[in-house]
Scaffold this motif. Structure first.
Motif, PDB file in Angstrom:
ATOM      1  N   SER A   1       0.787  -1.222   0.000  1.00 18.07           N
ATOM      2  CA  SER A   1       0.000   0.000   0.000  1.00 18.07           C
ATOM      3  C   SER A   1       0.826   1.283   0.000  1.00 18.07           C
ATOM      4  O   SER A   1       0.389   2.283  -0.563  1.00 18.07           O
ATOM      5  N   VAL A   2       2.032   1.271   0.592  1.00 19.99           N
ATOM      6  CA  VAL A   2       2.813   2.508   0.685  1.00 19.99           C
ATOM      7  C   VAL A   2       4.285   2.338   0.333  1.00 19.99           C
ATOM      8  O   VAL A   2       4.801   3.017  -0.550  1.00 19.99           O
ATOM      9  N   HIS A   3       4.986   1.453   1.036  1.00 25.07           N
ATOM     10  CA  HIS A   3       6.450   1.402   0.945  1.00 25.07           C
ATOM     11  C   HIS A   3       6.982   1.212  -0.470  1.00 25.07           C
ATOM     12  O   HIS A   3       8.023   1.768  -0.818  1.00 25.07           O
ATOM     13  N   CYS A   4       6.306   0.416  -1.294  1.00 25.20           N
ATOM     14  CA  CYS A   4       6.803   0.108  -2.641  1.00 25.20           C
ATOM     15  C   CYS A   4       6.189   0.976  -3.735  1.00 25.20           C
ATOM     16  O   CYS A   4       6.513   0.797  -4.906  1.00 25.20           O
ATOM     17  N   VAL A   5       5.321   1.914  -3.393  1.00 29.10           N
ATOM     18  CA  VAL A   5       4.541   2.654  -4.384  1.00 29.10           C
ATOM     19  C   VAL A   5       5.236   3.955  -4.770  1.00 29.10           C
ATOM     20  O   VAL A   5       5.321   4.898  -3.975  1.00 29.10           O
ATOM     21  N   ALA A   6       5.706   4.002  -5.997  1.00 30.20           N
ATOM     22  CA  ALA A   6       6.529   5.109  -6.489  1.00 30.20           C
ATOM     23  C   ALA A   6       5.842   6.462  -6.423  1.00 30.20           C
ATOM     24  O   ALA A   6       6.479   7.465  -6.108  1.00 30.20           O
ATOM     25  N   ASN A   7       4.561   6.513  -6.725  1.00 34.90           N
ATOM     26  CA  ASN A   7       3.889   7.809  -6.804  1.00 34.90           C
ATOM     27  C   ASN A   7       3.127   8.160  -5.526  1.00 34.90           C
ATOM     28  O   ASN A   7       2.155   8.902  -5.560  1.00 34.90           O
ATOM     29  N   ARG A   8       3.602   7.651  -4.402  1.00 33.80           N
ATOM     30  CA  ARG A   8       3.089   8.033  -3.086  1.00 33.80           C
ATOM     31  C   ARG A   8       4.256   8.564  -2.269  1.00 33.80           C
ATOM     32  O   ARG A   8       5.396   8.132  -2.463  1.00 33.80           O
ATOM     33  N   PRO A   9       3.992   9.478  -1.344  1.00 33.93           N
ATOM     34  CA  PRO A   9       5.099   9.950  -0.500  1.00 33.93           C
ATOM     35  C   PRO A   9       5.691   8.781   0.280  1.00 33.93           C
ATOM     36  O   PRO A   9       4.952   7.929   0.772  1.00 33.93           O
ATOM     37  N   PRO A  10       7.016   8.725   0.387  1.00 32.04           N
ATOM     38  CA  PRO A  10       7.630   7.595   1.088  1.00 32.04           C
ATOM     39  C   PRO A  10       7.403   7.664   2.596  1.00 32.04           C
ATOM     40  O   PRO A  10       7.291   8.738   3.168  1.00 32.04           O
ATOM     41  N   ASP A  11       7.311   6.483   3.187  1.00 36.76           N
ATOM     42  CA  ASP A  11       7.200   6.376   4.629  1.00 36.76           C
ATOM     43  C   ASP A  11       8.565   5.882   5.113  1.00 36.76           C
ATOM     44  O   ASP A  11       9.439   6.655   5.414  1.00 36.76           O
ATOM     45  N   LYS A  12       8.755   4.576   5.101  1.00 40.72           N
ATOM     46  CA  LYS A  12      10.050   4.019   5.513  1.00 40.72           C
ATOM     47  C   LYS A  12      10.932   3.730   4.306  1.00 40.72           C
ATOM     48  O   LYS A  12      12.108   4.042   4.308  1.00 40.72           O
ATOM     49  N   GLY A  13      10.368   3.110   3.285  1.00 41.94           N
ATOM     50  CA  GLY A  13      11.157   2.752   2.109  1.00 41.94           C
ATOM     51  C   GLY A  13      11.008   3.782   1.008  1.00 41.94           C
ATOM     52  O   GLY A  13      10.033   4.519   0.947  1.00 41.94           O
ATOM     53  N   ARG A  14      11.995   3.840   0.132  1.00 43.48           N
ATOM     54  CA  ARG A  14      11.938   4.737  -1.026  1.00 43.48           C
ATOM     55  C   ARG A  14      11.789   3.947  -2.311  1.00 43.48           C
ATOM     56  O   ARG A  14      12.139   4.410  -3.386  1.00 43.48           O
ATOM     57  N   TYR A  15      11.287   2.730  -2.197  1.00 42.21           N
ATOM     58  CA  TYR A  15      11.164   1.858  -3.356  1.00 42.21           C
ATOM     59  C   TYR A  15      10.298   2.486  -4.448  1.00 42.21           C
ATOM     60  O   TYR A  15       9.372   3.233  -4.169  1.00 42.21           O
ATOM     61  N   ARG A  16      10.617   2.124  -5.694  1.00 39.82           N
ATOM     62  CA  ARG A  16       9.793   2.490  -6.854  1.00 39.82           C
ATOM     63  C   ARG A  16       9.452   1.200  -7.592  1.00 39.82           C
ATOM     64  O   ARG A  16       9.674   1.069  -8.773  1.00 39.82           O
ATOM     65  N   ILE A  17       8.862   0.273  -6.884  1.00 39.60           N
ATOM     66  CA  ILE A  17       8.554  -1.044  -7.429  1.00 39.60           C
ATOM     67  C   ILE A  17       7.170  -1.075  -8.057  1.00 39.60           C
ATOM     68  O   ILE A  17       6.970  -1.648  -9.122  1.00 39.60           O
ATOM     69  N   LEU A  18       6.219  -0.422  -7.411  1.00 41.29           N
ATOM     70  CA  LEU A  18       4.837  -0.406  -7.888  1.00 41.29           C
ATOM     71  C   LEU A  18       4.425   1.005  -8.276  1.00 41.29           C
ATOM     72  O   LEU A  18       5.021   1.992  -7.836  1.00 41.29           O
ATOM     73  N   PHE A  19       3.380   1.080  -9.075  1.00 43.89           N
ATOM     74  CA  PHE A  19       2.790   2.355  -9.479  1.00 43.89           C
ATOM     75  C   PHE A  19       1.303   2.291  -9.166  1.00 43.89           C
ATOM     76  O   PHE A  19       0.628   1.340  -9.567  1.00 43.89           O
ATOM     77  N   GLU A  20       0.799   3.273  -8.435  1.00 44.74           N
ATOM     78  CA  GLU A  20      -0.629   3.310  -8.101  1.00 44.74           C
ATOM     79  C   GLU A  20      -1.402   3.899  -9.278  1.00 44.74           C
ATOM     80  O   GLU A  20      -1.216   5.056  -9.639  1.00 44.74           O
ATOM     81  N   THR A  21      -2.266   3.096  -9.889  1.00 41.64           N
ATOM     82  CA  THR A  21      -3.063   3.551 -11.025  1.00 41.64           C
ATOM     83  C   THR A  21      -4.410   4.095 -10.580  1.00 41.64           C
ATOM     84  O   THR A  21      -5.015   4.902 -11.280  1.00 41.64           O
ATOM     85  N   ALA A  22      -4.886   3.644  -9.431  1.00 40.71           N
ATOM     86  CA  ALA A  22      -6.152   4.074  -8.823  1.00 40.71           C
ATOM     87  C   ALA A  22      -6.100   3.615  -7.369  1.00 40.71           C
ATOM     88  O   ALA A  22      -5.233   2.806  -7.014  1.00 40.71           O
ATOM     89  N   PRO A  23      -7.006   4.094  -6.529  1.00 40.62           N
ATOM     90  CA  PRO A  23      -6.978   3.620  -5.146  1.00 40.62           C
ATOM     91  C   PRO A  23      -7.044   2.088  -5.076  1.00 40.62           C
ATOM     92  O   PRO A  23      -7.869   1.463  -5.733  1.00 40.62           O
ATOM     93  N   SER A  24      -6.119   1.510  -4.339  1.00 41.43           N
ATOM     94  CA  SER A  24      -6.009   0.053  -4.135  1.00 41.43           C
ATOM     95  C   SER A  24      -5.715  -0.727  -5.411  1.00 41.43           C
ATOM     96  O   SER A  24      -5.964  -1.932  -5.482  1.00 41.43           O
ATOM     97  N   ARG A  25      -5.168  -0.071  -6.428  1.00 39.73           N
ATOM     98  CA  ARG A  25      -4.781  -0.730  -7.685  1.00 39.73           C
ATOM     99  C   ARG A  25      -3.320  -0.427  -7.953  1.00 39.73           C
ATOM    100  O   ARG A  25      -2.869   0.716  -7.798  1.00 39.73           O
ATOM    101  N   ARG A  26      -2.573  -1.458  -8.368  1.00 38.05           N
ATOM    102  CA  ARG A  26      -1.144  -1.301  -8.612  1.00 38.05           C
ATOM    103  C   ARG A  26      -0.712  -2.054  -9.866  1.00 38.05           C
ATOM    104  O   ARG A  26      -1.341  -3.025 -10.272  1.00 38.05           O
ATOM    105  N   ARG A  27       0.378  -1.572 -10.452  1.00 37.54           N
ATOM    106  CA  ARG A  27       1.083  -2.285 -11.510  1.00 37.54           C
ATOM    107  C   ARG A  27       2.556  -2.073 -11.254  1.00 37.54           C
ATOM    108  O   ARG A  27       2.937  -1.268 -10.404  1.00 37.54           O
ATOM    109  N   LEU A  28       3.388  -2.791 -11.987  1.00 38.02           N
ATOM    110  CA  LEU A  28       4.826  -2.589 -11.846  1.00 38.02           C
ATOM    111  C   LEU A  28       5.208  -1.198 -12.346  1.00 38.02           C
ATOM    112  O   LEU A  28       4.639  -0.683 -13.315  1.00 38.02           O
TER     113      LEU A  28
END
Length: 162
Positions: free
Chosen positions: A58-85
């Motif tokens: 939900s947060v740590h791996c999501v590139a287009n969300r403000p980082p919390d603990k991790g700065r990963y750019r593994i997932l991209f949020e396309t819509a609420p609760s939806r992700r792609r690589l």
């Protein structure tokens, strides 16, 4: 615990599960958090008791969300609760600059190395289908603090005065 849990970082497990979903469903634009979590369980990478999986999805791996603990750019949020690589060229939060995008080959089992080859060969070279959606996802919070009713009334009253 899952078969590979001790040796594989949670962020890498998330990448593997999402990459597997993309390979299994090439026509799907994205996946729900529950679909990715279920794929993690099916793959045997984690179990439902391992803490940290949901925060990574939900947060740590999501590139287009403000980082919390991790700065990963593994997932991209396309819509609420939806992700792609994440794809190179996707917009991401500036504080995630330089964050991990793919697992280190040495950090994952060899059976997943072909996923990395697929990612480099096919996924990163494919452009997002709708650049406006990518832009909208990056700036989705732009109007979050604006009350549309108050502004609509203000615009109407300014229009009536002129």
């Amino acid at each position: 615990m899952g078969k590979a849990t001790a040796a594989v970082e949670i962020a890498d497990e998330v990448w593997i599960a999402t990459a597997r979903l993309h390979r299994e469903h090439p026509g799907a634009a994205d996946f729900s958090l529950k679909e990715i979590e279920a794929r993690l369980l099916r793959e045997g990478l984690t179990d439902d008791k391992r803490p940290g999986v949901y925060p990574h999805l939900s947060v740590h791996c999501v590139a287009n969300r403000p980082p919390d603990k991790g700065r990963y750019r593994i997932l991209f949020e396309t819509a609420p609760s939806r992700r792609r690589l994440f794809r190179s060229g996707d917009p991401y939060h500036p504080k995630r600059e330089g964050g991990k995008i793919v697992p280190d080959r040495a950090g994952i089992p060899a059976k997943y190395h072909s996923l990395q080859d697929w990612y480099e060969r096919d996924w990163t070279s494919a452009s997002p289908k709708d650049p406006l959606l990518a832009l909208a996802a990056r700036h989705r919070d732009l109007w979050k603090t604006v009350n549309p009713d108050i502004n609509f009334v203000r615009v109407l009253s300014d229009t009536c005065r002129t």
